[in-house]
Design a protein around this motif. Structure first.
Motif, PDB file in Angstrom:
ATOM      1  N   MET A   1       0.851  -1.158   0.000  1.00  0.00           N
ATOM      2  CA  MET A   1       0.000   0.000   0.000  1.00  0.00           C
ATOM      3  C   MET A   1       0.906   1.234   0.000  1.00  0.00           C
ATOM      4  O   MET A   1       1.873   1.286   0.750  1.00  0.00           O
ATOM      5  CB  MET A   1      -0.904  -0.042   1.235  1.00  0.00           C
ATOM      6  N   LEU A   2       0.586   2.206  -0.819  1.00  0.00           N
ATOM      7  CA  LEU A   2       1.422   3.395  -0.947  1.00  0.00           C
ATOM      8  C   LEU A   2       1.104   4.418   0.142  1.00  0.00           C
ATOM      9  O   LEU A   2      -0.032   4.895   0.249  1.00  0.00           O
ATOM     10  CB  LEU A   2       1.227   4.030  -2.327  1.00  0.00           C
ATOM     11  N   TYR A   3       2.114   4.745   0.940  1.00  0.00           N
ATOM     12  CA  TYR A   3       1.985   5.744   2.000  1.00  0.00           C
ATOM     13  C   TYR A   3       2.934   6.903   1.703  1.00  0.00           C
ATOM     14  O   TYR A   3       4.046   6.690   1.213  1.00  0.00           O
ATOM     15  CB  TYR A   3       2.350   5.144   3.361  1.00  0.00           C
ATOM     16  N   PRO A   4       2.512   8.125   2.037  1.00  0.00           N
ATOM     17  CA  PRO A   4       3.407   9.259   1.826  1.00  0.00           C
ATOM     18  C   PRO A   4       4.494   9.302   2.900  1.00  0.00           C
ATOM     19  O   PRO A   4       4.251   9.021   4.072  1.00  0.00           O
ATOM     20  CB  PRO A   4       2.483  10.473   1.955  1.00  0.00           C
ATOM     21  N   VAL A   5       5.687   9.629   2.454  1.00  0.00           N
ATOM     22  CA  VAL A   5       6.825   9.810   3.358  1.00  0.00           C
ATOM     23  C   VAL A   5       7.442  11.152   3.010  1.00  0.00           C
ATOM     24  O   VAL A   5       7.735  11.436   1.847  1.00  0.00           O
ATOM     25  CB  VAL A   5       7.871   8.693   3.190  1.00  0.00           C
ATOM     26  N   TYR A   6       7.625  11.969   4.034  1.00  0.00           N
ATOM     27  CA  TYR A   6       8.277  13.264   3.843  1.00  0.00           C
ATOM     28  C   TYR A   6       9.776  13.056   4.009  1.00  0.00           C
ATOM     29  O   TYR A   6      10.229  12.495   5.008  1.00  0.00           O
ATOM     30  CB  TYR A   6       7.747  14.268   4.873  1.00  0.00           C
ATOM     31  N   VAL A   7      10.536  13.478   3.012  1.00  0.00           N
ATOM     32  CA  VAL A   7      11.984  13.287   3.006  1.00  0.00           C
ATOM     33  C   VAL A   7      12.655  14.644   3.139  1.00  0.00           C
ATOM     34  O   VAL A   7      12.313  15.585   2.411  1.00  0.00           O
ATOM     35  CB  VAL A   7      12.444  12.599   1.704  1.00  0.00           C
ATOM     36  N   HIS A   8      13.579  14.744   4.065  1.00  0.00           N
ATOM     37  CA  HIS A   8      14.339  15.981   4.222  1.00  0.00           C
ATOM     38  C   HIS A   8      15.813  15.620   4.354  1.00  0.00           C
ATOM     39  O   HIS A   8      16.178  14.583   4.919  1.00  0.00           O
ATOM     40  CB  HIS A   8      13.854  16.789   5.434  1.00  0.00           C
ATOM     41  N   LYS A   9      16.649  16.455   3.769  1.00  0.00           N
ATOM     42  CA  LYS A   9      18.080  16.173   3.803  1.00  0.00           C
ATOM     43  C   LYS A   9      18.866  17.476   3.811  1.00  0.00           C
ATOM     44  O   LYS A   9      18.639  18.348   2.998  1.00  0.00           O
ATOM     45  CB  LYS A   9      18.494  15.350   2.588  1.00  0.00           C
ATOM     46  N   ASP A  10      19.775  17.569   4.756  1.00  0.00           N
ATOM     47  CA  ASP A  10      20.752  18.638   4.767  1.00  0.00           C
ATOM     48  C   ASP A  10      22.002  18.102   4.077  1.00  0.00           C
ATOM     49  O   ASP A  10      22.195  16.879   4.009  1.00  0.00           O
ATOM     50  CB  ASP A  10      21.076  19.060   6.206  1.00  0.00           C
ATOM     51  N   PRO A  11      22.874  18.967   3.603  1.00  0.00           N
ATOM     52  CA  PRO A  11      24.061  18.490   2.878  1.00  0.00           C
ATOM     53  C   PRO A  11      24.921  17.490   3.645  1.00  0.00           C
ATOM     54  O   PRO A  11      25.499  16.593   3.056  1.00  0.00           O
ATOM     55  CB  PRO A  11      24.844  19.777   2.596  1.00  0.00           C
ATOM     56  N   ASP A  12      24.978  17.601   4.959  1.00  0.00           N
ATOM     57  CA  ASP A  12      25.862  16.722   5.730  1.00  0.00           C
ATOM     58  C   ASP A  12      25.113  15.704   6.592  1.00  0.00           C
ATOM     59  O   ASP A  12      25.647  15.215   7.578  1.00  0.00           O
ATOM     60  CB  ASP A  12      26.806  17.565   6.593  1.00  0.00           C
ATOM     61  N   THR A  13      23.863  15.365   6.208  1.00  0.00           N
ATOM     62  CA  THR A  13      23.092  14.400   6.992  1.00  0.00           C
ATOM     63  C   THR A  13      22.526  13.317   6.086  1.00  0.00           C
ATOM     64  O   THR A  13      22.546  13.425   4.866  1.00  0.00           O
ATOM     65  CB  THR A  13      21.915  15.073   7.720  1.00  0.00           C
ATOM     66  N   ALA A  14      21.987  12.282   6.711  1.00  0.00           N
ATOM     67  CA  ALA A  14      21.272  11.233   5.987  1.00  0.00           C
ATOM     68  C   ALA A  14      19.913  11.774   5.552  1.00  0.00           C
ATOM     69  O   ALA A  14      19.492  12.858   5.974  1.00  0.00           O
ATOM     70  CB  ALA A  14      21.094  10.014   6.883  1.00  0.00           C
ATOM     71  N   TYR A  15      19.226  11.008   4.740  1.00  0.00           N
ATOM     72  CA  TYR A  15      17.861  11.354   4.349  1.00  0.00           C
ATOM     73  C   TYR A  15      16.957  11.063   5.549  1.00  0.00           C
ATOM     74  O   TYR A  15      16.878   9.919   6.003  1.00  0.00           O
ATOM     75  CB  TYR A  15      17.405  10.526   3.153  1.00  0.00           C
ATOM     76  N   TRP A  74       8.147  14.957  -1.009  1.00  0.00           N
ATOM     77  CA  TRP A  74       7.318  13.802  -0.705  1.00  0.00           C
ATOM     78  C   TRP A  74       7.643  12.642  -1.628  1.00  0.00           C
ATOM     79  O   TRP A  74       7.898  12.821  -2.808  1.00  0.00           O
ATOM     80  CB  TRP A  74       5.839  14.152  -0.868  1.00  0.00           C
ATOM     81  N   LEU A  75       7.632  11.462  -1.079  1.00  0.00           N
ATOM     82  CA  LEU A  75       7.688  10.222  -1.844  1.00  0.00           C
ATOM     83  C   LEU A  75       6.519   9.351  -1.405  1.00  0.00           C
ATOM     84  O   LEU A  75       6.070   9.436  -0.259  1.00  0.00           O
ATOM     85  CB  LEU A  75       8.982   9.449  -1.571  1.00  0.00           C
ATOM     86  N   LEU A  76       6.049   8.515  -2.305  1.00  0.00           N
ATOM     87  CA  LEU A  76       5.099   7.478  -1.932  1.00  0.00           C
ATOM     88  C   LEU A  76       5.893   6.180  -1.847  1.00  0.00           C
ATOM     89  O   LEU A  76       6.569   5.796  -2.804  1.00  0.00           O
ATOM     90  CB  LEU A  76       3.976   7.354  -2.958  1.00  0.00           C
ATOM     91  N   VAL A  77       5.848   5.532  -0.689  1.00  0.00           N
ATOM     92  CA  VAL A  77       6.569   4.275  -0.510  1.00  0.00           C
ATOM     93  C   VAL A  77       5.566   3.144  -0.362  1.00  0.00           C
ATOM     94  O   VAL A  77       4.510   3.313   0.244  1.00  0.00           O
ATOM     95  CB  VAL A  77       7.551   4.311   0.690  1.00  0.00           C
ATOM     96  N   ASP A  78       5.915   2.017  -0.924  1.00  0.00           N
ATOM     97  CA  ASP A  78       5.042   0.850  -0.884  1.00  0.00           C
ATOM     98  C   ASP A  78       5.329   0.068   0.394  1.00  0.00           C
ATOM     99  O   ASP A  78       6.365  -0.589   0.508  1.00  0.00           O
ATOM    100  CB  ASP A  78       5.276  -0.013  -2.116  1.00  0.00           C
ATOM    101  N   ILE A  79       4.435   0.169   1.353  1.00  0.00           N
ATOM    102  CA  ILE A  79       4.582  -0.547   2.625  1.00  0.00           C
ATOM    103  C   ILE A  79       3.839  -1.876   2.521  1.00  0.00           C
ATOM    104  O   ILE A  79       2.645  -1.912   2.217  1.00  0.00           O
ATOM    105  CB  ILE A  79       4.024   0.291   3.802  1.00  0.00           C
TER     106      ILE A  79
END
Length: 127
Positions: A1-15, A74-79
């Motif tokens: 099922m596709l759920y929205p995931v908010y993705v944020h990234k600074d230059p020196d951090t992980a997603y 935003w990404l939709l991820v298949d959970i």
């Protein structure tokens, strides 16, 4: 099922991953290709041992204007909810009567119901 995931990234951090449909659920991925795997793992951990229904997925549009979700995307991820949903399902199986009697005897010694014994045995076999 596709759920929205908010993705944020600074230059020196992980997603960073935030799941608006699962309050308090978050994760991180070092590489973009790891986002799907880490999202699945985070949701599984978030609901581990919980006996609550998963909410229906929202849409990213619902969260536009929410100050918690600014500066990222935003990404939709298949959970795979079959790995998360803890709702019990009744099944009907057939097995030799002698085996049922052996199962019942061992389950009784372990102070378990037949169902609990079969679940425990299946989980052990699947590890």
């Amino acid at each position: 099922m596709l759920y929205p995931v908010y993705v944020h990234k600074d230059p020196d951090t992980a997603y960073g991953l935030t799941f608006p449909d699962f309050e308090g659920c978050f994760s991180a991925a070092d590489e973009m290709q790891d986002i799907q795997r880490m999202a699945q793992e985070a949701v599984e951990c978030h609901f581990d041992g919980e006996d609550i229904a998963l909410p229906e997925p929202s849409s990213p549009e619902q969260w536009i204007g929410d100050e918690r979700f600014e500066g990222g995307y935003w990404l939709l991820v298949d959970i795979d909810i079959s790995k998360v949903n803890t709702k019990s399902v009744r099944i009907n199986i057939s097995m030799p009567e002698a085996l049922v009697k052996r199962i019942d005897a061992v389950a009784k010694k372990q102070h378990l119901s037949r169902s609990a014994f079969l679940v425990k045995s299946a989980e052990m076999a699947l590890q």
